[in-house]
Design an enzyme around this catalytic site. Structure first.
Site, PDB file in Angstrom:
ATOM      1  CE  LYS A   1      -3.711  -1.885   2.798  1.00 36.75           C
ATOM      2  NZ  LYS A   1      -4.058  -2.066   4.179  1.00 36.75           N
TER       3      LYS A   1
ATOM      4  CD  GLU B   1      -3.143   2.448  11.845  1.00 41.83           C
ATOM      5  OE1 GLU B   1      -4.220   2.429  11.221  1.00 41.83           O
ATOM      6  OE2 GLU B   1      -2.607   1.428  12.288  1.00 41.83           O
TER       7      GLU B   1
ATOM      8  NE  ARG C   1      -5.379 -11.545  13.148  1.00 41.92           N
ATOM      9  CZ  ARG C   1      -5.044 -10.270  13.044  1.00 41.92           C
ATOM     10  NH1 ARG C   1      -5.256  -9.429  14.042  1.00 41.92           N
ATOM     11  NH2 ARG C   1      -4.465  -9.821  11.953  1.00 41.92           N
TER      12      ARG C   1
ATOM     13  N   GLY D   1     -15.122   1.019  14.984  1.00 36.58           N
ATOM     14  CA  GLY D   1     -15.187   2.027  16.050  1.00 36.58           C
ATOM     15  C   GLY D   1     -15.608   3.390  15.542  1.00 36.58           C
TER      16      GLY D   1
ATOM     17  CG  HIS E   1      -7.482  -0.030  16.131  1.00 33.10           C
ATOM     18  ND1 HIS E   1      -6.787   0.936  15.431  1.00 33.10           N
ATOM     19  CD2 HIS E   1      -7.761  -1.007  15.225  1.00 33.10           C
ATOM     20  CE1 HIS E   1      -6.656   0.565  14.166  1.00 33.10           C
ATOM     21  NE2 HIS E   1      -7.230  -0.627  14.008  1.00 33.10           N
TER      22      HIS E   1
ATOM     23  N   GLY F   1     -11.153  -2.621  14.054  1.00 31.45           N
ATOM     24  CA  GLY F   1     -11.180  -2.779  12.595  1.00 31.45           C
ATOM     25  C   GLY F   1     -11.312  -4.262  12.321  1.00 31.45           C
TER      26      GLY F   1
HETATM   27  P1  ADP Z   1      -8.404  -3.004   8.885  1.00 32.60           P
HETATM   28  O1  ADP Z   1      -7.674  -1.704   8.642  1.00 32.60           O
HETATM   29  O2  ADP Z   1      -8.071  -3.667  10.183  1.00 32.60           O
HETATM   30  O3  ADP Z   1      -8.424  -3.942   7.722  1.00 32.60           O
HETATM   31  P2  ADP Z   1     -10.746  -1.300   9.068  1.00 32.60           P
HETATM   32  O4  ADP Z   1     -10.286  -0.359  10.118  1.00 32.60           O
HETATM   33  O5  ADP Z   1     -10.873  -0.797   7.681  1.00 32.60           O
HETATM   34  O6  ADP Z   1      -9.937  -2.649   9.092  1.00 32.60           O
HETATM   35  O7  ADP Z   1     -12.190  -1.859   9.541  1.00 32.60           O
HETATM   36  C1  ADP Z   1     -12.902  -2.807   8.823  1.00 32.60           C
HETATM   37  C2  ADP Z   1     -14.212  -3.057   9.557  1.00 32.60           C
HETATM   38  O8  ADP Z   1     -14.920  -1.821   9.656  1.00 32.60           O
HETATM   39  C3  ADP Z   1     -15.147  -4.045   8.869  1.00 32.60           C
HETATM   40  O9  ADP Z   1     -15.685  -4.945   9.823  1.00 32.60           O
HETATM   41  C4  ADP Z   1     -16.254  -3.156   8.344  1.00 32.60           C
HETATM   42  O10 ADP Z   1     -17.507  -3.815   8.339  1.00 32.60           O
HETATM   43  C5  ADP Z   1     -16.275  -2.050   9.368  1.00 32.60           C
HETATM   44  N1  ADP Z   1     -16.897  -0.846   8.792  1.00 32.60           N
HETATM   45  C6  ADP Z   1     -16.418  -0.051   7.831  1.00 32.60           C
HETATM   46  N2  ADP Z   1     -17.329   0.926   7.509  1.00 32.60           N
HETATM   47  C7  ADP Z   1     -18.403   0.700   8.312  1.00 32.60           C
HETATM   48  C8  ADP Z   1     -19.679   1.325   8.467  1.00 32.60           C
HETATM   49  N3  ADP Z   1     -20.019   2.370   7.729  1.00 32.60           N
HETATM   50  N4  ADP Z   1     -20.510   0.823   9.394  1.00 32.60           N
HETATM   51  C9  ADP Z   1     -20.167  -0.244  10.140  1.00 32.60           C
HETATM   52  N5  ADP Z   1     -18.994  -0.885  10.031  1.00 32.60           N
HETATM   53  C10 ADP Z   1     -18.124  -0.426   9.126  1.00 32.60           C
END
Ligand code: ADP
Length: 397
Positions: free
Chosen positions: A17, A383, A240, A331, A207, A209
């Protein structure tokens, strides 16, 4: 714009990325992704003015180098190359060696490579990415920003496992923690919201995600965090399992599972995906739950319950608490998840402000609890900006 651009690289084993960050305002002038490395369909894509563009790489060869060379050509075509002053690399594991951002040289590369034992999927890929950008930008200083560095301030009681000291001495088995750059960033932004110096602020940073972790931040420093020796520990995540009785591993091995199958199960088939039997994506879980799907409902319940349990336990790590901070994809965006977590924390006095909760999403920050009740807030993480800013600071130090 000139002299303020830092190229931020996050090099994985099969992807890379990149983002060109303007350190004056934190904006990504350009961002993109190289993916499918090692496969004939390897490519690089990026977005300009909302429009996605993509080029194929050669069918074989060093795809990291090819991707970096293509990015350099793109930056040249766009007239941005000469404005880049430094390169910042995200590095997952800095072990106990790296407690802060460092300038990359041969010794640092060697050290990061040595730590591959602790992060076999990530550190070797970071080194490949660094070598590729060093070749492409020989005149520019390169910096490594570690996911683990922020957590090096944890006291021994937080990072030491209740296992024999031999395992730590011989193998470095201990809690390292990850997502440090994110917890660092949001705790600094949250201090601005409550108008206190970060050195006097106390937070529980959450956090959420695809990967998820909680961090207790005391006087601006990490004093405990839920990910451990690897990112598998702690919260339930997209795929996980988080914390689990280690005897389950022995049990499955005795049942004839291979070590690799157990590892895959816990890393890739567990969490929201495993429990729901549906998806690892929080949006899909919430939608299915609203339609009455049993597995999705249970996954949602476990997820929110476990986050609240960790927050509750981190009250012990702090003498006082200014705010809970929610960040990352879930979050920052999922109202039902935040709402449920706050409901699970009602014994501590947390009361959701539904209107404020609904307003704090899609990049908007804000306090989401009612006035005169303990504070929870949403802070979008960034980040890349931290990596760019720290690289810039080191360049000028
Ligand atoms: P990572 O960087 O760890 O791959 P992210 O911080 O992008 O992950 O988070 C991905 C998660 O955020 C997924 O579970 C996705 O469903 C959730 N997500 C992203 N946008 C939304 C939203 N608008 N509403 C609810 N959940 C969301």
């Amino acid at each position: 714009m000139s002299n303020s651009l830092v190229l931020v690289i996050n090099s994985g084993s099969s992807s890379l990325k990149f983002a060109l960050i303007d350190t004056v305002n934190g904006e990504a002038t350009l961002s993109g992704l190289g993916e499918c490395f090692g496969l004939p369909e390897a490519n690089v894509s990026w977005k300009i003015n909302g429009e996605k563009q993509q080029v194929q790489l050669e069918a074989s060869g060093n795809h990291h180098q090819q991707a970096v060379d293509r990015i350099v050509a793109l930056l040249d075509e766009l007239g941005m190359k000469q404005d880049i002053v430094a390169i910042g690399h995200r590095v997952v594991h800095g072990g106990e060696k790296f407690t802060q951002t460092v300038k990359v040289d041969d010794t640092v590369l060697e050290e990061i490579e040595k730590l591959s034992d602790l992060a076999p999927l990530h550190n070797p890929a970071h080194v490949i990415g660094m070598r590729a950008t060093m070749k492409a930008f020989p005149a520019l200083s390169q910096y490594a920003v570690f996911d683990t560095a922020f957590h090096q301030s944890m006291p021994a009681k937080a990072y030491t496992g209740a296992i024999s000291r031999k395992l730590y001495n011989d193998y470095g088995i201990r809690r390292y923690g990850f997502h440090g750059t994110s917890h660092y960033f949001v705790s600094r932004e949250a201090a601005k919201v409550i108008n206190k110096p970060v050195e006097k602020s106390n937070f529980i940073s959450v956090h959420l995600g695809n990967g998820a972790s909680v961090c207790a931040v005391k006087n601006g420093k990490s004093v405990d965090t839920s990910m451990g020796f690897t990112p598998l520990a702690g919260l339930m995540m997209g795929t996980r399992c988080g914390d689990l009785d280690p005897s389950i591993i022995e049990f499955l091995l005795k049942k004839g599972w291979s070590q690799e199958d157990v590892f895959n199960e816990l890393n890739k088939n567990s969490g929201l995906l495993g429990v729901s039997g549906l998806t690892s994506d929080c949006r899909g879980i919430v939608e299915a739950m609203e339609e009455g799907h049993e597995g999705a409902t249970l996954a949602f319940e476990i997820f929110c319950y476990r986050v609240a349990k960790y927050i509750g336990s981190y009250m012990v790590a702090l003498d006082e608490l200014d705010a809970i901070i929610f960040t990352a994809g879930i979050g920052e965006n999922s109202l039902p998840v935040r709402s449920k977590i706050l409901e699970n924390l009602k014994i501590f006095g947390y009361r959701e402000d539904a209107e404020a909760n609904a307003a704090a999403r899609f990049g908007n920050k804000g306090i989401i609890t009612q006035p005169s009740t303990p504070v929870a807030m949403v802070i979008p993480t960034n980040e890349e900006w931290v990596i760019a800013k720290q690289s810039m600071e080191m360049l000028h130090s």
